[in-house]
Design a protein around this motif. Structure first.
Motif, PDB file in Angstrom:
ATOM      1  N   TYR A  32      73.904  -6.762   6.663  1.00  0.00           N
ATOM      2  CA  TYR A  32      74.571  -6.558   5.375  1.00  0.00           C
ATOM      3  C   TYR A  32      73.840  -7.344   4.294  1.00  0.00           C
ATOM      4  CZ  TYR A  32      76.619 -11.100   6.556  1.00  0.00           C
ATOM      5  OH  TYR A  32      76.788 -12.407   6.905  1.00  0.00           O
ATOM      6  N   GLN A  34      74.740  -9.184   0.426  1.00  0.00           N
ATOM      7  CA  GLN A  34      75.785  -9.601  -0.498  1.00  0.00           C
ATOM      8  C   GLN A  34      75.153  -9.952  -1.852  1.00  0.00           C
ATOM      9  OE1 GLN A  34      78.524 -12.576   0.926  1.00  0.00           O
ATOM     10  NE2 GLN A  34      78.582 -11.774   3.011  1.00  0.00           N
ATOM     11  N   TYR A  36      75.918 -12.108  -5.453  1.00  0.00           N
ATOM     12  CA  TYR A  36      76.725 -13.165  -6.064  1.00  0.00           C
ATOM     13  C   TYR A  36      76.280 -13.365  -7.503  1.00  0.00           C
ATOM     14  CZ  TYR A  36      78.416 -14.623  -1.448  1.00  0.00           C
ATOM     15  OH  TYR A  36      79.019 -14.662  -0.219  1.00  0.00           O
ATOM     16  N   GLN A  38      76.043 -16.409 -10.442  1.00  0.00           N
ATOM     17  CA  GLN A  38      76.089 -17.855 -10.600  1.00  0.00           C
ATOM     18  C   GLN A  38      75.857 -18.222 -12.061  1.00  0.00           C
ATOM     19  OE1 GLN A  38      73.263 -20.255  -8.333  1.00  0.00           O
ATOM     20  NE2 GLN A  38      74.752 -21.917  -8.189  1.00  0.00           N
ATOM     21  N   ARG A  42      77.489 -24.208 -11.781  1.00  0.00           N
ATOM     22  CA  ARG A  42      78.646 -23.787 -10.987  1.00  0.00           C
ATOM     23  C   ARG A  42      78.203 -23.155  -9.675  1.00  0.00           C
ATOM     24  NH1 ARG A  42      83.167 -21.450 -15.027  1.00  0.00           N
ATOM     25  NH2 ARG A  42      84.439 -22.174 -13.307  1.00  0.00           N
ATOM     26  N   GLY A  43      79.142 -23.031  -8.743  1.00  0.00           N
ATOM     27  CA  GLY A  43      78.838 -22.396  -7.482  1.00  0.00           C
ATOM     28  C   GLY A  43      78.791 -20.881  -7.616  1.00  0.00           C
ATOM     29  N   PRO A  44      78.097 -20.207  -6.711  1.00  0.00           N
ATOM     30  CA  PRO A  44      78.042 -18.741  -6.753  1.00  0.00           C
ATOM     31  C   PRO A  44      79.420 -18.126  -6.549  1.00  0.00           C
ATOM     32  CG  PRO A  44      76.321 -19.638  -5.320  1.00  0.00           C
ATOM     33  CD  PRO A  44      77.252 -20.758  -5.646  1.00  0.00           C
ATOM     34  N   PHE A  46      81.221 -14.495  -5.371  1.00  0.00           N
ATOM     35  CA  PHE A  46      80.980 -13.229  -4.673  1.00  0.00           C
ATOM     36  C   PHE A  46      81.300 -12.031  -5.557  1.00  0.00           C
ATOM     37  CE2 PHE A  46      80.704 -10.295  -1.234  1.00  0.00           C
ATOM     38  CZ  PHE A  46      81.728  -9.385  -1.416  1.00  0.00           C
ATOM     39  N   LEU A  49      79.617  -6.669  -1.279  1.00  0.00           N
ATOM     40  CA  LEU A  49      78.976  -6.677   0.032  1.00  0.00           C
ATOM     41  C   LEU A  49      78.708  -5.241   0.425  1.00  0.00           C
ATOM     42  CD1 LEU A  49      80.029  -8.689   3.170  1.00  0.00           C
ATOM     43  CD2 LEU A  49      79.658  -6.230   3.329  1.00  0.00           C
ATOM     44  N   LEU A  89      72.379 -13.443  -7.589  1.00  0.00           N
ATOM     45  CA  LEU A  89      71.748 -13.775  -6.317  1.00  0.00           C
ATOM     46  C   LEU A  89      72.012 -12.686  -5.288  1.00  0.00           C
ATOM     47  CD1 LEU A  89      73.071 -17.439  -6.208  1.00  0.00           C
ATOM     48  CD2 LEU A  89      70.669 -16.842  -6.468  1.00  0.00           C
ATOM     49  N   LEU A  98      73.908 -16.862   5.537  1.00  0.00           N
ATOM     50  CA  LEU A  98      73.324 -16.114   4.434  1.00  0.00           C
ATOM     51  C   LEU A  98      71.971 -16.708   4.071  1.00  0.00           C
ATOM     52  CD1 LEU A  98      76.361 -15.589   2.020  1.00  0.00           C
ATOM     53  CD2 LEU A  98      75.328 -13.936   3.570  1.00  0.00           C
ATOM     54  N   PHE A 100      69.495 -16.532   0.947  1.00  0.00           N
ATOM     55  CA  PHE A 100      69.515 -16.126  -0.455  1.00  0.00           C
ATOM     56  C   PHE A 100      68.118 -15.932  -1.017  1.00  0.00           C
ATOM     57  CE2 PHE A 100      73.856 -16.494  -2.045  1.00  0.00           C
ATOM     58  CZ  PHE A 100      74.485 -17.212  -1.046  1.00  0.00           C
ATOM     59  N   GLY A 101      68.017 -15.005  -1.970  1.00  0.00           N
ATOM     60  CA  GLY A 101      66.851 -14.927  -2.812  1.00  0.00           C
ATOM     61  C   GLY A 101      66.945 -15.998  -3.890  1.00  0.00           C
ATOM     62  N   SER A 102      65.920 -16.074  -4.715  1.00  0.00           N
ATOM     63  CA  SER A 102      65.900 -17.111  -5.751  1.00  0.00           C
ATOM     64  C   SER A 102      66.702 -16.721  -6.984  1.00  0.00           C
ATOM     65  CB  SER A 102      64.461 -17.435  -6.145  1.00  0.00           C
ATOM     66  OG  SER A 102      63.808 -16.263  -6.577  1.00  0.00           O
TER      67      SER A 102
END
Lengths: 110, 113
Positions: A32, A34, A36, A38, A42-44, A46, A49, A89, A98, A100-102
């Motif tokens: 899968y 996902q 996000y 950001q 702050r945090g990512p 969601f 998906l 992201l 997970l 993650f990409g940049s």
């Protein structure tokens, strides 16, 4: 090793246009993907998906596609607004972890 | 429930000191993750808990890093003998089901002088 790539250049678009962000993965076929959002400091958060057996997923103004042949996911925001400006992201996963990409920074001009 | 919380939000320390961060996940989530994020990069997986069991620890983590989740509730991440390269945002996330969406906390920003 598993690798996921997003365009590091910022995407700058006019309000009302559709933003399209790209995510490419190599060396692996994730179960899968996902997406996000950001905001700075702050945090990512969601957004969507999509599983490997799904071609497309939609949620309000958001749409994500998953092309296992091209090893690519596209993330679309239609009728974009300045409030959509953020870093987006992409993350690939198999079971729980997970990768993650940049991220791609989106700027929507009023 | 107000989501995932992390404490402190900011930590400045001198090289060589030990630091400990706390994460309180969403109460019904039995899966908890720690990630590290540096400027311009995406979050990087550090470790994963299912209830109180630590099921995976990234090879990127040196022996100076340790994480616990006693009783399967809150979690702590400790860094011993901090180095300047440890400066980053440390993010905690939780989920109800593995492979489902993850809920992230606001992060703890660590600066090592």
């Amino acid at each position: 090793s598993q690798k996921i790539e997003q365009n590091s250049e910022a995407l700058n678009i006019q309000e009302g246009k559709t933003a399209t962000l790209t995510c490419n993965y190599t060396n692996y076929s994730p179960a899968y993907l996902q997406w996000y959002r950001q905001d700075p400091g702050r945090g990512p958060v969601f957004l969507l998906l999509i599983r490997e057996n799904e071609k497309e997923k939609r949620k309000e103004r958001l749409k994500v596609t998953f092309d296992t042949t091209l090893k690519q996911s596209l993330f679309h925001i239609t009728a974009s607004q300045p409030a959509d400006s953020a870093t987006y992201l992409c993350a690939q996963g198999d079971s729980y972890k997970l990768i993650f990409g940049s991220g791609t920074r989106l700027l929507v001009r009023p | 429930d107000t989501g995932v919380s992390q404490d402190p939000r900011h930590k400045i320390t001198k090289r060589g000191q030990n630091v400990t961060f706390r994460c309180d996940p969403i109460s019904e989530h039995n899966r908890l993750y720690w990630y590290r994020q540096t400027l311009g990069q995406g979050p990087e997986f550090l470790t994963y808990f299912q209830n109180e069991a630590q099921l995976e620890k990234s090879r990127l983590l040196s022996d100076r890093f340790s994480a616990e989740r006693p009783k399967g509730s809150f979690s702590t991440l400790e860094i011993q003998r901090t180095e300047q390269g440890d400066s980053a945002m440390y993010l905690c996330a939780s989920s109800l089901v593995a492979g489902d969406e993850q809920f992230f906390g606001p992060g703890t920003r660590l600066t090592v002088l």
